[in-house]
Write a protein that holds these residues in place. Sequence first.
Motif, mmCIF file in Angstrom:
data_model
loop_
_atom_site.group_PDB
_atom_site.id
_atom_site.type_symbol
_atom_site.label_atom_id
_atom_site.label_comp_id
_atom_site.label_asym_id
_atom_site.label_seq_id
_atom_site.Cartn_x
_atom_site.Cartn_y
_atom_site.Cartn_z
ATOM 1 N N GLN A 42 0.818 -1.219 0.000
ATOM 2 C CA GLN A 42 0.000 0.000 0.000
ATOM 3 C C GLN A 42 0.849 1.267 0.000
ATOM 4 O OE1 GLN A 42 -2.878 -0.015 3.170
ATOM 5 N NE2 GLN A 42 -3.523 -2.103 2.751
ATOM 6 N N VAL A 43 2.145 1.088 0.235
ATOM 7 C CA VAL A 43 3.017 2.261 0.295
ATOM 8 C C VAL A 43 3.175 2.865 -1.098
ATOM 9 C CG1 VAL A 43 5.338 3.078 0.835
ATOM 10 C CG2 VAL A 43 4.250 1.348 2.277
ATOM 11 N N ILE A 44 2.937 4.163 -1.188
ATOM 12 C CA ILE A 44 3.038 4.876 -2.466
ATOM 13 C C ILE A 44 4.423 5.504 -2.542
ATOM 14 C CG2 ILE A 44 1.986 6.666 -3.903
ATOM 15 C CD1 ILE A 44 -0.245 4.939 -3.091
ATOM 16 N N SER A 68 10.901 13.735 6.053
ATOM 17 C CA SER A 68 9.838 14.617 6.549
ATOM 18 C C SER A 68 8.729 13.815 7.222
ATOM 19 C CB SER A 68 9.232 15.412 5.400
ATOM 20 O OG SER A 68 10.232 16.048 4.663
ATOM 21 N N PRO A 69 8.006 14.468 8.144
ATOM 22 C CA PRO A 69 6.878 13.801 8.793
ATOM 23 C C PRO A 69 5.790 13.445 7.776
ATOM 24 C CG PRO A 69 7.347 15.934 9.838
ATOM 25 C CD PRO A 69 8.208 15.841 8.621
ATOM 26 N N GLY A 70 5.105 12.344 8.035
ATOM 27 C CA GLY A 70 3.953 11.994 7.211
ATOM 28 C C GLY A 70 4.293 11.469 5.836
ATOM 29 N N THR A 71 5.491 10.921 5.659
ATOM 30 C CA THR A 71 5.852 10.383 4.357
ATOM 31 C C THR A 71 5.858 8.850 4.365
ATOM 32 O OG1 THR A 71 8.171 10.678 4.977
ATOM 33 C CG2 THR A 71 7.202 12.363 3.573
ATOM 34 N N GLY A 72 5.471 8.245 5.496
ATOM 35 C CA GLY A 72 5.309 6.795 5.503
ATOM 36 C C GLY A 72 6.328 6.020 6.319
ATOM 37 N N LYS A 73 7.026 6.703 7.239
ATOM 38 C CA LYS A 73 8.048 6.001 8.009
ATOM 39 C C LYS A 73 7.421 4.954 8.927
ATOM 40 C CE LYS A 73 9.924 9.882 9.493
ATOM 41 N NZ LYS A 73 9.155 10.849 8.702
ATOM 42 N N SER A 74 6.425 5.373 9.710
ATOM 43 C CA SER A 74 5.853 4.395 10.642
ATOM 44 C C SER A 74 5.039 3.348 9.883
ATOM 45 C CB SER A 74 5.034 5.085 11.731
ATOM 46 O OG SER A 74 3.697 5.184 11.389
ATOM 47 N N MET A 75 4.472 3.761 8.755
ATOM 48 C CA MET A 75 3.733 2.806 7.917
ATOM 49 C C MET A 75 4.670 1.693 7.434
ATOM 50 S SD MET A 75 1.646 3.793 4.485
ATOM 51 C CE MET A 75 0.559 2.648 3.661
ATOM 52 N N VAL A 242 10.954 3.901 16.715
ATOM 53 C CA VAL A 242 11.113 5.120 17.512
ATOM 54 C C VAL A 242 11.315 6.308 16.575
ATOM 55 C CG1 VAL A 242 12.337 6.276 19.377
ATOM 56 C CG2 VAL A 242 12.241 3.781 19.332
ATOM 57 N N ASP A 243 10.312 7.175 16.514
ATOM 58 C CA ASP A 243 10.426 8.390 15.711
ATOM 59 C C ASP A 243 11.055 9.460 16.596
ATOM 60 O OD1 ASP A 243 10.199 10.074 13.591
ATOM 61 O OD2 ASP A 243 8.029 9.970 13.419
ATOM 62 N N GLU A 244 11.544 10.519 15.987
ATOM 63 C CA GLU A 244 12.176 11.615 16.725
ATOM 64 C C GLU A 244 13.132 11.058 17.763
ATOM 65 O OE1 GLU A 244 8.935 13.873 18.300
ATOM 66 O OE2 GLU A 244 7.953 13.826 16.354
ATOM 67 N N ALA A 338 -8.482 5.387 -2.248
ATOM 68 C CA ALA A 338 -9.255 4.186 -1.907
ATOM 69 C C ALA A 338 -8.773 3.603 -0.578
ATOM 70 C CB ALA A 338 -9.127 3.144 -3.023
ATOM 71 N N GLN A 339 -7.453 3.603 -0.374
ATOM 72 C CA GLN A 339 -6.880 3.072 0.876
ATOM 73 C C GLN A 339 -7.338 3.880 2.080
ATOM 74 O OE1 GLN A 339 -2.703 1.641 -1.183
ATOM 75 N NE2 GLN A 339 -2.572 3.148 0.436
ATOM 76 N N GLU A 340 -7.288 5.198 1.943
ATOM 77 C CA GLU A 340 -7.652 6.044 3.076
ATOM 78 C C GLU A 340 -9.139 5.895 3.383
ATOM 79 O OE1 GLU A 340 -5.342 8.215 4.925
ATOM 80 O OE2 GLU A 340 -4.030 6.803 3.911
ATOM 81 N N VAL A 341 -9.954 5.766 2.331
ATOM 82 C CA VAL A 341 -11.398 5.586 2.523
ATOM 83 C C VAL A 341 -11.652 4.271 3.250
ATOM 84 C CG1 VAL A 341 -13.579 5.102 1.320
ATOM 85 C CG2 VAL A 341 -12.142 7.024 0.589
HETATM 86 P P1 ADP Z 1 5.638 9.227 9.282
HETATM 87 O O1 ADP Z 1 5.913 8.074 10.163
HETATM 88 O O2 ADP Z 1 6.618 9.363 8.157
HETATM 89 O O3 ADP Z 1 5.448 10.523 10.005
HETATM 90 P P2 ADP Z 1 3.221 7.789 8.737
HETATM 91 O O4 ADP Z 1 3.773 6.518 8.237
HETATM 92 O O5 ADP Z 1 2.747 7.803 10.141
HETATM 93 O O6 ADP Z 1 4.249 8.973 8.525
HETATM 94 O O7 ADP Z 1 2.048 8.247 7.765
HETATM 95 C C1 ADP Z 1 0.769 8.592 8.237
HETATM 96 C C2 ADP Z 1 -0.301 8.110 7.295
HETATM 97 O O8 ADP Z 1 -0.191 8.770 6.044
HETATM 98 C C3 ADP Z 1 -0.184 6.640 6.963
HETATM 99 O O9 ADP Z 1 -0.874 5.877 7.904
HETATM 100 C C4 ADP Z 1 -0.832 6.556 5.589
HETATM 101 O O10 ADP Z 1 -2.225 6.565 5.708
HETATM 102 C C5 ADP Z 1 -0.404 7.858 4.965
HETATM 103 N N1 ADP Z 1 0.866 7.722 4.239
HETATM 104 C C6 ADP Z 1 2.029 8.351 4.538
HETATM 105 N N2 ADP Z 1 2.988 8.026 3.667
HETATM 106 C C7 ADP Z 1 2.436 7.148 2.789
HETATM 107 C C8 ADP Z 1 2.919 6.439 1.643
HETATM 108 N N3 ADP Z 1 4.188 6.585 1.214
HETATM 109 N N4 ADP Z 1 2.059 5.637 0.983
HETATM 110 C C9 ADP Z 1 0.783 5.505 1.389
HETATM 111 N N5 ADP Z 1 0.269 6.136 2.444
HETATM 112 C C10 ADP Z 1 1.072 6.958 3.156
#
Ligand code: ADP
Length: 638
Positions: A42-44, A68-75, A242-244, A338-341
């Motif tokens: 599911q990772v884009i 950067s935050p929100g780019t999929g690290k924890s995902m 562990v983030d940050e 679709a994934q987020e929905v």
């Molecule tokens: P980070 O850990 O980098 O701050 P997250 O992994 O917590 O970011 O991302 C938060 C949410 O944003 C994820 O749960 C997912 O829904 C969406 N998201 C972020 N990056 C991606 C990605 N590369 N592909 C698909 N969804 C993503």
Amino acid sequence: EDLGSDVQIDAEIDEDAEDGLLGGLQIDSTAEIQVPDRLVDQVIGQEHARDVVMKAAKQRRHVMMIGSPGTGKSMLAKAMSELLPKEELQDVLVYHNPDDGNEPKVRTVPSGKGDQIVEAHKEEARKRNQMRSFLMWIIIAIVLGYSLIIAGNILLGILAAGIIYLAFRYGSRGSDAMIPNLIVNTADQQTAPFEDATGAHAGALLGDVRHDPFQSGGMETPSHDRVEPGAIHKANKGVLFVDEINTLDVRSQQHLMTAIQEGEFGITGQSERSSGAMVQTEPVPCDFVMIAAGNLDAMENMHPALRSRIKGYGYEVYMDDTIEDTPDMRRKYARFIAQEVEKDGRLPHFTDDAIEEVILEARRRAGRKGHLTLELRNLGGLVRVAGDIARAEDAEYTTRDHVLQAKGRSRSIEQQLADDFIQRRKDYELQVSEGYVPGRVNGLAVMGEDSGIVLPVMAEVTPSQGPGEVIATGQLKEMAQEAVSNVSAIIKKFSDEDITQKDIHIQFVQAGEGGVDGDSASITVATAVISALEDVGVDQSLAMTGSLSVRGDVLPVGGVTHKIEAAAKTGCDRVIIPEANMQDVMIEDEYEEMIEIIPVSHISEVLDVALEGEAEKDSLVNRLKTITGSALENQSVQ
Ligand code: ADP
């Protein structure tokens, strides 16, 4: 494994329509898009990080993710836990140690066994208690019978029975102490564990032993029962994220390092003065894969030994902020919606033109030509707000209109501040958007990351007593001086006046807390100075941004889209931008009718558009037109 999993739908992809926003997807809504089962699919984007995570999962290596935050690290960290073998999971039990109550024993058993062992112990204790109370009632009956019949004293009998009752009750407490404490229970785990220890305090990270207020006298809770696992123990055979990472205190980072080295870590009470601090268990297994994350700054501030530990035994990857905008990628962005929905579970699916609007926004937010933003947490926020609006209306689908409404609502803090700022300035009429004023030019600046503001610049030229000076106030002084020195060569070239004999005063009207990027204001400063010097009015319904070379060429700047929108909101009719920035313009439709965009490549064009009156202007512009390339080659600046 194929990288960048496909987008599966019932319909075909129309190759002729690949240039469209949907990348050729022939769908009516996101309901037709199938979401892959595995999180890793599911990772884009982030192909490199994705690749590394899959490799690291196979080899059980640590990973450091920078980005950067929100780019999929924890995902990705979570995705990795799904890739690790589930067969290795273990349960961990802590037992009372009869030799030393403060050193509880630790036993590791295969997954699911822990529960059974605890149950067996409880069952045994129950039986023992039943036996005991059976015995107790027999003895009480005998004592009562004896005192009534033989001694004839019922009071003595009741007293004796009471003592016997209490003695048994107290005695049975000991048998509960034999029940082990199941601190890690993996019986219900579908995958290897994923533990997010971001911002965890020492106890949550390393485990803790609760304080016991009744430390003696038979009322205490046995120490093994007060033991609590830390994230490192719960992550055993799985992933510890562990983030940050730099925000963990140094002591915790050191302990973490030991835990990684040893693969086991005993639990002790974390607060010094608590009774828990006297307790120290045998080593508890903590064989996890560590994923440490943060931005570049965080990495530089983390404990060097820990960093080299992870680096030496694993991988370091950078996350991308944007990705190239291709038909395939746009189809994946449709799948992202679709994934987020699906993840939210309550949002109505998105129609095709709603998807297109989100993809347009991904382009806008990339701030880079031919790219899409990968800050997908924020984009997911937009999807949720749009979906919520649709849901509130009981709509069957989330439409383009809902997305447009959502964009208004999910503005960033900076954007809201900037709007507020514009509004306040309108109230105080600081903003002039009519008529002609000499020396005053509406410049444009970027505030935060994604919002523009109009920043008027005023210039005044006065004769100087000594050598001419550039006078500006506050933090903007340096940038004003630099901008003037950059344009002084140009001014010198055409002006009859010798500006070295003049003081040039430059004022940024109400710069406030907005960040001003000096470079992008240099055509603004040049125009203001020239206008002041020649005393020719500048059109106030015009705003401008652009950088200026010493040859008079207008060079590209950042943030044009946001700047144009800010100009439109403030009531300007026209906006000048560098020709080279035209490709970056992605303004929303609503602004397109409000404002005319004028691309320029030379300062003479700027003045042609900005200055008032034909005669004076024409001669100025003509003079400026001669300033190209070689004309300035040998001219010293300043
Ligand atoms: P980070 O850990 O980098 O701050 P997250 O992994 O917590 O970011 O991302 C938060 C949410 O944003 C994820 O749960 C997912 O829904 C969406 N998201 C972020 N990056 C991606 C990605 N590369 N592909 C698909 N969804 C993503």
